[in-house]
Design an enzyme around this catalytic site. Structure first.
Site, PDB file in Angstrom:
ATOM      1  N   CYS A  98      -4.957  -7.406   5.433  1.00  0.00           N
ATOM      2  CA  CYS A  98      -5.130  -6.829   4.255  1.00  0.00           C
ATOM      3  C   CYS A  98      -5.762  -7.480   3.125  1.00  0.00           C
ATOM      4  O   CYS A  98      -5.869  -6.854   1.843  1.00  0.00           O
ATOM      5  CB  CYS A  98      -3.369  -6.759   3.704  1.00  0.00           C
ATOM      6  SG  CYS A  98      -2.283  -6.230   4.837  1.00  0.00           S
ATOM      7  N   ARG A 242       4.155  11.034  -6.368  1.00  0.00           N
ATOM      8  CA  ARG A 242       4.889  12.202  -6.240  1.00  0.00           C
ATOM      9  C   ARG A 242       6.165  11.793  -7.184  1.00  0.00           C
ATOM     10  O   ARG A 242       6.616  10.551  -7.236  1.00  0.00           O
ATOM     11  CB  ARG A 242       5.446  12.666  -5.151  1.00  0.00           C
ATOM     12  CG  ARG A 242       6.169  11.632  -4.115  1.00  0.00           C
ATOM     13  CD  ARG A 242       6.381  12.100  -2.875  1.00  0.00           C
ATOM     14  NE  ARG A 242       4.836  12.115  -2.227  1.00  0.00           N
ATOM     15  CZ  ARG A 242       4.572  12.181  -0.909  1.00  0.00           C
ATOM     16  NH1 ARG A 242       5.606  12.613  -0.069  1.00  0.00           N
ATOM     17  NH2 ARG A 242       3.241  12.251  -0.579  1.00  0.00           N
ATOM     18  N   THR A 244       9.909  10.826  -7.972  1.00  0.00           N
ATOM     19  CA  THR A 244      11.043  10.295  -7.378  1.00  0.00           C
ATOM     20  C   THR A 244      12.046   9.705  -8.349  1.00  0.00           C
ATOM     21  O   THR A 244      11.495   9.333  -9.614  1.00  0.00           O
ATOM     22  CB  THR A 244      10.741   9.136  -6.181  1.00  0.00           C
ATOM     23  OG1 THR A 244      11.771   8.732  -5.696  1.00  0.00           O
ATOM     24  CG2 THR A 244      10.199   7.879  -7.029  1.00  0.00           C
ATOM     25  N   CYS A 395      -0.883 -10.430   0.022  1.00  0.00           N
ATOM     26  CA  CYS A 395      -0.472 -11.190   1.175  1.00  0.00           C
ATOM     27  C   CYS A 395      -0.939 -10.673   2.386  1.00  0.00           C
ATOM     28  O   CYS A 395      -1.394  -9.460   2.442  1.00  0.00           O
ATOM     29  CB  CYS A 395       1.127 -10.751   1.457  1.00  0.00           C
ATOM     30  SG  CYS A 395       1.656  -9.093   1.572  1.00  0.00           S
TER      31      CYS A 395
END
Length: 413
Positions: A98, A242, A244, A395
């Site tokens: 990552c 989106r 929520t 991380c």
């Protein structure tokens, strides 16, 4: 918490320009596109936007995690060649899971100390093309023996050292920092809402390049290109943001008994690619997007891998001589909501400076490419609001953290 790790300072490094494709949901319009072709797309585009001849590039650095095509070994080289870089220029594959996007920029800045004048950095990830793989059947199958084909995309989330998947490591942080399910869901809800508002306001228009059907020619060699599904036209924006709300997130089931992490408060799984041009700030013909000042990378316990950004940021500040209060914006990758909340609590970060346009919970996390997105979005925020310093961090699976310090070259006090 130990400050041990690797620190690098850069005296004359800058990001000339940076772009990315839209981040598109798993199985969406980019699902059948090779990460090499996505990488070529952004590689060509960043050179064109910067107004730089590809033949001026001295180094190609590229990263991708899973082997998402049979020619995956050639990803760095083919991205360079089909982007128009001279055949004599070498290409290097970079991998820090990552943190790969950050590592690309770090290595490019380090290369500027030598003979390199301009480096093309590309990160491309097709999560949709992660293979169903077997590693133990080269010699064939035994009569009545088990067949061990597994989903690489799912199995790669598991770290056999602590015997935990990435979600469980975030649950560990939730317990250590006493983060409730409600607090974790609330953070996720805020991230989704911030991202949706940012998208509607056009916050990422300047960094996103549309992806459509395209042929990539290379004289004397086979052509390649992008072919979208028939139902898809040009892909122009991130697909995952989106609406929520908390009740919707609260209804989702935790992935582990007693845990707080769900599908709704963990990063979205998406496909996408990003590219940046790194060169000497003193040689930039027009205002650079950002100056690269320093990087830091550290190791942490694998079972608490999500806390990695905290010691990386501390090391970055300690060695650079800056304080937390000097940093105007933070972009910390949202692998899981509990993970980024734990980092924020450890560093005592306020929400007004952290992921103000939402993060990977809403946008998605194409592993290798995320670091470049964080940095380019951060750089544009600094310029838009006349802010000086920003830190992007993430991380890293297996127990690492990486952070990058950038400066707005157009800042005026």
């Amino acid at each position: 918490m130990s400050s041990a790790g690797q620190y690098s300072a850069f005296a004359d490094a800058a990001i000339f320009d940076a772009v990315r494709t839209p981040w598109v949901d798993l199985g969406g319009a980019l699902a059948q596109v090779s990460p090499i072709d996505l990488g070529i797309k952004v590689g060509r585009e960043v050179l064109a936007r910067a107004g730089i001849d590809p033949l001026a590039v001295d180094s190609v650095l590229a990263g991708s995690m899973a082997q998402a095509s049979f020619d995956a070994y050639l990803l760095p080289r083919h991205i360079g060649l089909y982007s128009g870089v001279a055949q004599s220029v070498p290409a290097l594959g970079v991998q820090r899971i990552c943190g790969t996007g950050f590592e690309l920029l770090r290595q490019a800045a380090e290369q500027l100390r030598d003979e390199v004048q301009l480096a093309l950095c590309v990160a491309s990830e097709s999560m949709s093309r992660n293979p169903i793989a077997a590693y133990t059947h080269r010699g064939g199958f035994r009569l009545g023996g088990g067949v061990e084909f597994k989903d690489f995309l799912w199995e790669a989330l598991y770290d056999p050292a602590p015997g935990l998947d990435m979600i469980a490591t975030a649950d560990n942080l939730a317990r250590r920092y006493e983060l409730s399910r409600e607090a974790v869901d609330r953070y996720a809800c805020d991230s989704h809402q911030r991202a949706l508002l940012a998208q509607r306001a056009g916050a990422w228009v300047g960094e996103i390049v549309a992806v459509d059907n395209q042929l990539f020619e290379l004289e004397g060699y086979q052509s390649r290109g992008i072919n979208l599904p028939r139902r898809a036209s040009a892909v122009t924006e991130d697909s995952h943001p989106r609406p929520t709300d908390l009740p919707a997130l609260a209804r989702l089931r935790a992935m582990h008994a007693g845990g707080v992490q769900t599908a709704g408060n963990s990063c979205a799984v998406v496909d996408g690619a990003a590219a940046a041009l790194v060169g000497r700030a003193s040689a930039c013909a027009r205002p650079a997007l950002a100056r690269l000042l320093a990087s830091a990378v550290v190791g942490v316990a694998p079972e608490f891998m999500g806390i990695g950004p905290a010691p990386a940021i501390r090391l970055l500040l300690q060695r650079s001589g800056l304080n937390l209060g000097d940093i105007d914006r933070f972009e910390i990758n949202e692998a899981q909501a509990a993970q980024v909340l734990a980092v924020a609590r450890e560093l005592e970060l306020d929400s007004a400076r952290l992921n103000v346009q939402g993060g990977s919970l809403a946008l998605g996390h194409p592993l290798a490419a995320t670091g470049l997105r964080l940095v380019m979005s951060l750089a544009r925020q600094l310029r838009q609001h006349n802010l000086r310093y920003g830190i992007a961090a993430a991380c890293v699976g297996g127990g690492q953290g990486m952070a990058l310090l950038i400066e707005n070259p157009a800042y005026r006090a």
